[in-house]
Design a protein around this motif. Structure first.
Motif, short mmCIF file in Angstrom:
data_model
loop_
_atom_site.label_atom_id
_atom_site.label_comp_id
_atom_site.label_asym_id
_atom_site.label_seq_id
_atom_site.Cartn_x
_atom_site.Cartn_y
_atom_site.Cartn_z
N ALA A 127 -7.83 -4.05 -0.93
CA ALA A 127 -8.33 -2.72 -0.57
C ALA A 127 -9.50 -2.82 0.38
N GLN A 169 -3.65 3.21 -0.73
CA GLN A 169 -4.08 2.55 -1.96
C GLN A 169 -3.15 1.38 -2.28
N PHE A 227 0.84 -1.19 0.00
CA PHE A 227 0.00 0.00 0.00
C PHE A 227 0.88 1.24 0.00
N LYS A 249 -6.60 -6.87 -6.05
CA LYS A 249 -6.46 -5.50 -5.56
C LYS A 249 -7.74 -5.01 -4.88
N ARG A 307 -0.62 -0.76 -4.02
CA ARG A 307 0.46 -0.40 -4.94
C ARG A 307 0.66 -1.53 -5.94
#
Length: 461
Positions: A370, A335, A330, A366, A337
């Motif tokens: 998240a 967010q 992150f 992802k 990466r």
């Protein structure tokens, strides 16, 4: 724990062409019959049911015996009165235990297990070979019994001459595959029983001809040998009906190039039948192997991927390309990466150019990470020695990724979706399962040895 019992002699691999291959299994003074005969076992302290071989806690596996519990099992036999021979006794254990049966040949086998306790409730989870989840948390009320069936694929390293494929063997990684992962390559089928109160009454094993879903990939796909590591390839078996086999040929630290060089692709193609599937996911190690070449994801990687697609199609197989899931990482804004986006894009391009089904696990992973967030996402990854491995997943994380793939199969209306189990409910990676309620029990053996290949390079804030 897998023992170094991988034998590559002709007798153990059973490459004889005769249709009646005798199983070297001596039970109660009799030998087993033809290779197509079912093998039946009754786990009772009393008389075995007709046509079944009695197995007691002292029955330990050896090649000579051909069946038995693996060493280290703490199994107790329980006797129950009743007129039904298959329900009058069972074995149980407070820790996971393994039962192994030597088989006459490699291939697909239907396993039917009778579970339950006439005098108490039971809960059983079943894994096969190297921790492939087959049956999850079967809860049976007191006095009831049930039978569950699933398909297990077994294999040996031997490659038989098939068309343009030369005879030979898969180049196994020693000592990893010949000792620690021997259960994935030997001439036997190993079952693991665990959970709060397992109650194993009987097991029947019989060869079957069913479609096969072959898996190829790296450490995030292969059958990981011990906790805390796991892969989606070990969990996806849970989501298919007992009319199809899943054959996981992935291996830690490998690439599309390694799949070709070590003859894993040849092994698959030598046994692939028209209508079988080949699901492939590489990228983590390819990224390092071909990093020095400019534009390699869109040249070398795609070329090697194409060889797999062409090989499967030549055998009448159906290829599916899966993009590599992200590593855990992150940025300062929280967010995810990206670290493998070029390989995900190259996989997508190859699928479009070759007109092959494509599952974007990179994108779904992802979303999953998240949803869990920078801190909580650690619950999806292995933590050997208390240190988070930002590449390799644990049981919970691999279970979520397997559900991502199954969901994609269903959403894309792939014919493979016809074989998904009825109890699979729609899965959204933005709303993952609550890790606090995750119930798949850990297997007994643990390790701090990291899988081969990809090194952790993702950082978290």
């Amino acid at each position: 724990m897998p023992l170094p019992r991988l034998h590559l002699d002709a007798a153990s691999v059973c490459t004889c062409a005769t249709p009646l291959i005798l199983l070297a299994l001596v039970v109660a003074g009799t030998t087993a019959g033809a290779a197509d005969a079912a093998l039946a076992f009754d786990f009772t302290p009393g008389a075995a049911a007709p046509g079944h071989v009695q197995v007691t806690p002292g029955t330990l596996y050896s090649r000579e015996r051909g069946h038995g519990f693996e060493p280290g099992a703490t199994v107790t036999a329980m006797s129950r009165s009743g007129s039904d021979a298959l329900h009058d006794g069972f074995v149980t254990s407070p820790t996971p235990f393994h039962f192994t049966v030597r088989l006459p040949r490699e291939g697909n086998y239907r396993v039917t297990v009778t579970l339950g306790d006439a005098a108490g409730a039971s809960t059983t989870t079943i894994k096969a070979e190297l921790r492939r989840l087959m049956v999850e948390t079967v809860k049976i009320p007191q006095g009831d019994h049930t039978r569950v069936s699933f398909i297990v694929n077994t294999r040996t390293p031997r490659i038989q001459q098939t068309g343009t494929i030369a005879a030979g063997e898969v180049r196994l990684k020693a000592p990893r595959e010949s000792t620690q992962e021997a259960w994935a390559w030997d001439d036997a089928l190993t079952l693991e029983f665990a959970d709060a109160q397992p109650a194993l009454c009987a097991v029947v094993i019989e060869p079957v001809q069913v479609p096969t879903v072959f898996l190829l990939g790296d450490s995030t796909v292969c059958d990981q040998m011990r906790e805390p590591y796991a892969s989606w390839g070990q969990m996806i078996t849970r989501w298919f009906k007992p009319v199809v086999a899943v054959a996981n040929h992935g291996e830690s630290g490998e690439t599309y190039r390694d799949s070709i060089g070590r003859r894993r692709l040849d092994k698959i193609l030598s046994v692939m039948q028209p209508g079988d599937w080949l699901i492939m996911q590489f990228g983590h190690n390819d990224q390092k192997q071909i990093a020095a070449k400019s534009g390699a994801p869109f040249t070398t990687y795609k070329e090697e991927l194409k060889r797999h697609v062409d090989g499967a199609r030549a055998r009448g197989g159906i290829p599916v390309i899966v993009s590599p899931m992200e590593r855990r990482g992150f940025d300062d804004a929280g967010q995810v990466r990206p670290s493998l986006i070029e390989y995900a894009d190259a996989a997508r391009q190859a699928a479009q150019e070759l007109q092959v089904a494509f599952i974007d696990l990179n994108a779904m992973s992802k979303v999953l990470y998240a949803a869990l967030g920078p801190e909580k996402s650690t619950v999806a990854f292995a933590t050997p020695g208390g240190k988070v491995d930002n590449t390799h997943h644990n049981n919970y994380g691999s279970y979520q990724l397997a559900k991502c793939i199954v969901q994609a199969i269903r959403e894309q209306r792939l014919p493979l979706g016809l074989w998904i189990v009825d109890d699979f409910t729609p899965f959204n990676p933005a709303q993952p399962d609550d890790p606090a309620t995750f119930t798949v029990p850990a297997s007994g053996e643990f390790t701090n040895q990291r899988p081969l290949g990809d090194e952790p390079n993702a950082t978290t804030r």
